[in-house]
Design an enzyme around this catalytic site. Structure first.
Site, PDB file in Angstrom:
ATOM      1  N   HIS A   1       0.879  -1.173   0.000  1.00  0.00           N
ATOM      2  CA  HIS A   1       0.000   0.000   0.000  1.00  0.00           C
ATOM      3  C   HIS A   1       0.921   1.229   0.000  1.00  0.00           C
ATOM      4  CE1 HIS A   1      -2.704   2.971   1.909  1.00  0.00           C
ATOM      5  NE2 HIS A   1      -3.702   2.212   1.533  1.00  0.00           N
TER       6      HIS A   1
ATOM      7  N   ASP B   1       3.039  -4.434   8.031  1.00  0.00           N
ATOM      8  CA  ASP B   1       1.843  -3.601   7.872  1.00  0.00           C
ATOM      9  C   ASP B   1       0.651  -4.543   8.001  1.00  0.00           C
ATOM     10  OD1 ASP B   1      -0.396  -2.337   6.958  1.00  0.00           O
ATOM     11  OD2 ASP B   1       0.464  -1.684   5.044  1.00  0.00           O
TER      12      ASP B   1
ATOM     13  N   LYS C   1     -10.371  -0.132  10.694  1.00  0.00           N
ATOM     14  CA  LYS C   1     -10.595  -1.307   9.843  1.00  0.00           C
ATOM     15  C   LYS C   1     -10.962  -2.533  10.685  1.00  0.00           C
ATOM     16  CE  LYS C   1      -7.210   0.250   6.419  1.00  0.00           C
ATOM     17  NZ  LYS C   1      -7.969   0.635   5.223  1.00  0.00           N
TER      18      LYS C   1
HETATM   19  C1  LIG Z   1      -2.456  -2.751   3.497  1.00  0.00           C
HETATM   20  C2  LIG Z   1      -2.767  -1.387   4.001  1.00  0.00           C
HETATM   21  N1  LIG Z   1      -1.804  -0.676   4.600  1.00  0.00           N
HETATM   22  C3  LIG Z   1      -2.035   0.545   5.082  1.00  0.00           C
HETATM   23  C4  LIG Z   1      -3.252   1.161   4.972  1.00  0.00           C
HETATM   24  C5  LIG Z   1      -3.415   2.555   5.487  1.00  0.00           C
HETATM   25  O1  LIG Z   1      -4.308   2.616   6.520  1.00  0.00           O
HETATM   26  P1  LIG Z   1      -4.733   4.052   7.091  1.00  0.00           P
HETATM   27  O2  LIG Z   1      -5.329   4.795   5.958  1.00  0.00           O
HETATM   28  O3  LIG Z   1      -5.733   3.715   8.145  1.00  0.00           O
HETATM   29  O4  LIG Z   1      -3.523   4.701   7.625  1.00  0.00           O
HETATM   30  C6  LIG Z   1      -4.284   0.475   4.349  1.00  0.00           C
HETATM   31  C7  LIG Z   1      -5.598   1.129   4.201  1.00  0.00           C
HETATM   32  O5  LIG Z   1      -6.241   1.099   3.198  1.00  0.00           O
HETATM   33  C8  LIG Z   1      -4.038  -0.818   3.851  1.00  0.00           C
HETATM   34  O6  LIG Z   1      -4.988  -1.504   3.224  1.00  0.00           O
END
Ligand SMILES: Cc1ncc(COP(=O)(O)O)c(C=O)c1O
Lengths: 411, 137
Positions: free
Chosen positions: A125, A202, A228
């Site tokens: 991500h 992550d 989430k």
């Molecule tokens: C795999 C992954 N990492 C990180 C994030 C980032 O999360 P946040 O937007 O809550 O910081 C997400 C959110 O979509 C995600 O799916």
């Protein structure tokens, strides 16, 4: 066909006020859980209860409300650290996975030298990609990418090639938010540790669906977001092994994180407060603690089984539609989401037509543009599932996709 | 509520025949070699990309710059592609000054459908690319 229900989704649905609402005249079918989940009433009430009964700043106000707020905030810390089998001092509250990863990236790279290597994967991500990329550019570090195979699984030989004695940090996702792939993070951690590198995970898409025990994974850091996993937005966490956090420089300086400040020096507070500068998101932290209680009551093994069964069912239903292309591995190797495209139809249009039938999914590059370009697609649609979703809702999704095909194929 | 504040819901109704027709058979799709203007714009929210190429000509009498020909390439949803197809058709022969005055409402009217905040970004992508491209000359 009779089936054994491990988890009573119908009963769970009653705990979520939003699931009663209609969207465009149809009952809401919420399948955008990988973006954010809905919140049970107990979580919403926990925030309200705090603001209505004991709103105060923590760790500083010596009065009844301050005592109560501090106790509730610290209890939330304890609930979250217990949830992942970490010690109390090892969990830092942040606003999100993104902040957790930035915190650790900034704090760790300050100790790295030119040409030290960081290994991430092609499926990250943006929040586990851009911080490393930018820090690598600034500090002249080398950023390496562990490759994925055609099924969207990390290639074993690429893991070995990219994690070497030069590697200082390995940062990978627990579960891909596009492919749904569950990575073998324990194994990656072993390889990282053999090379004296540390492992950062992550787990934004992991913790909500899979029981996580940080001692068992043996990761050095692990990041996740409350929103989430049934919790409020604005609260996330970073787990760090105690010895790592003790060595690490604070990321933010200010109030709350200090022990003693003179005109010349500052002595930092003890863990975990050393990394929590300023007034934190108190209500949200308390709400996350309540969400953790709620998940524990269902049982994370049951959550995992339920999500897995739904995903397998959805995978089967979507595979039956010949215009649908699914990205990522077979259903038994993935967590609770499916990204797909409908032939000749852009993901936005898929999403818009489903929306007019009350079905909420995600469309876009899902904050993983490098991965999208590797897959050769600009955008995809993504349906993601959670504890309150049912097989009937998956059937509605499939029907909705048939409708998409019909609208676009009509002459 | 202002027009910009409409909810993003538009329903299946937006997939009218003319929209789908432009999507499936876009006008002016391609690249003009030796174009006077070439500009690529993307929509960071969905990863869509559009590249417009424009050939200019001078007005017969007053020397004003006019669009002689325009083409676009790229991928996008039905709304962004139909908007690009219609818009490129509409602005041929128009002056650069006239193009600068085209606004969101004109695009919405041209499409003839109701669209919300999110889809507006898709509908506007081509116009944004054209306007940015014009600024570069
Ligand atoms: C795999 C992954 N990492 C990180 C994030 C980032 O999360 P946040 O937007 O809550 O910081 C997400 C959110 O979509 C995600 O799916």
């Amino acid at each position: 066909m009779p089936e054994t229900r491990l988890l009573d989704a119908e009963k769970i649905r009653k705990d979520f006020p939003i699931l009663k609402r209609k969207v465009n005249g149809k009952p809401l079918v919420y399948l955008d859980n990988a973006a954010t989940t809905q919140k049970p009433k107990v979580v919403i009430d926990a925030l309200k209860h705090y603001y209505e009964n004991y709103n105060a700043n923590i760790h500083r106000s010596i009065h009844q409300l301050g005592e109560e707020a501090t106790a509730a905030y610290e209890l939330a810390h304890k609930k979250v650290s217990d949830f992942i089998n970490a010690a109390f001092e090892e969990v830092i509250f942040t606003k999100s996975t993104t902040e957790s990863l930035n915190l650790v990236a900034y704090s760790l790279t300050s100790s790295l030298k030119e040409n030290d290597e960081i290994a991430i994967s092609q499926m990250e991500h943006h929040s586990n990609f851009v911080p490393w990329q930018q820090l690598a550019l600034k500090r002249k570090l080398k950023l390496k990418f562990i490759e994925i195979d055609s099924k969207g699984i990390l290639k074993e030989d690429s893991i070995k090639q990219n994690i070497t004695k030069k590697t200082k940090i390995v940062s990978v996702t627990h579960v891909s938010n596009v492919l749904g792939t569950i990575n073998d993070i324990k194994k990656i951690g072993e390889i990282a540790h053999e090379n004296n590198a540390m492992l950062i995970v992550d787990s934004a898409q992991g913790i909500p669906h899979i029981p996580v025990n940080v001692k068992n994974i043996d990761c050095d850091f692990l990041a996740f977001s409350g929103h989430k996993m049934l919790g409020p937005t604005g609260i996330g966490a970073l787990y760090g092994k105690k010895e790592m956090l003790e060595k690490m420089e604070p990321f933010l300086y200010g109030g709350e994180m200090i022990r003693e400040v003179t005109f010349k020096h500052t002595r930092f507070n003890e863990l975990p407060w050393k990394f929590e500068a300023g007034t934190p998101n108190i209500a949200q932290a308390i709400g996350l603690g309540t969400a953790v209680d709620y998940l524990k009551k269902i049982g994370m093994k049951n959550v995992m089984q339920h999500d897995k069964k739904l995903t397998e069912y959805a995978f089967k239903r979507l595979s039956e539609i010949k215009e649908v292309e699914i990205y990522g591995p077979e259903s038994n190797k993935r967590s609770s989401l499916i990204a797909f495209n409908v032939e000749g139809v852009h993901a936005h249009d898929v999403s818009a037509i489903l929306d007019s039938n009350g079905i909420a999914i995600r469309a876009g590059h899902h904050c993983a543009m490098p991965l999208a370009s590797k897959l050769g697609i600009a955008a995809s649609a993504r349906a993601s599932f959670y504890v309150y979703n049912t097989k009937e809702e998956i059937d509605k999704l499939a029907e909705g996709i048939f409708k998409v095909v019909k609208i676009f194929n009509a002459k | 509520m202002t027009e910009n504040m409409e909810p993003s819901y538009a329903g299946e109704g937006i997939y009218r025949e003319n929209i789908l027709d432009h999507y499936k058979h876009p006008h002016n799709k391609g690249i003009i070699e030796n174009a006077d203007i070439k500009f690529t714009e993307n929509n960071p929210f969905c990863g869509d990309v559009i590249t417009v190429t424009i050939k200019l000509k001078n007005h017969k009498t007053d020397g004003m710059k006019l669009i002689d020909d325009i083409k676009f390439t790229g991928s996008g949803c039905a709304i962004s592609q139909a908007a690009a197809s219609m818009l490129t058709e509409k602005i041929k022969g128009k002056s650069l000054k006239q193009i600068k005055n085209i606004q969101r409402d004109n695009i919405v009217n041209m499409l003839g459908i109701k669209i919300g905040v999110v889809r507006t970004k898709c509908a506007m992508l081509c116009l944004t690319a054209i306007k940015e491209g014009i600024k570069k000359i």
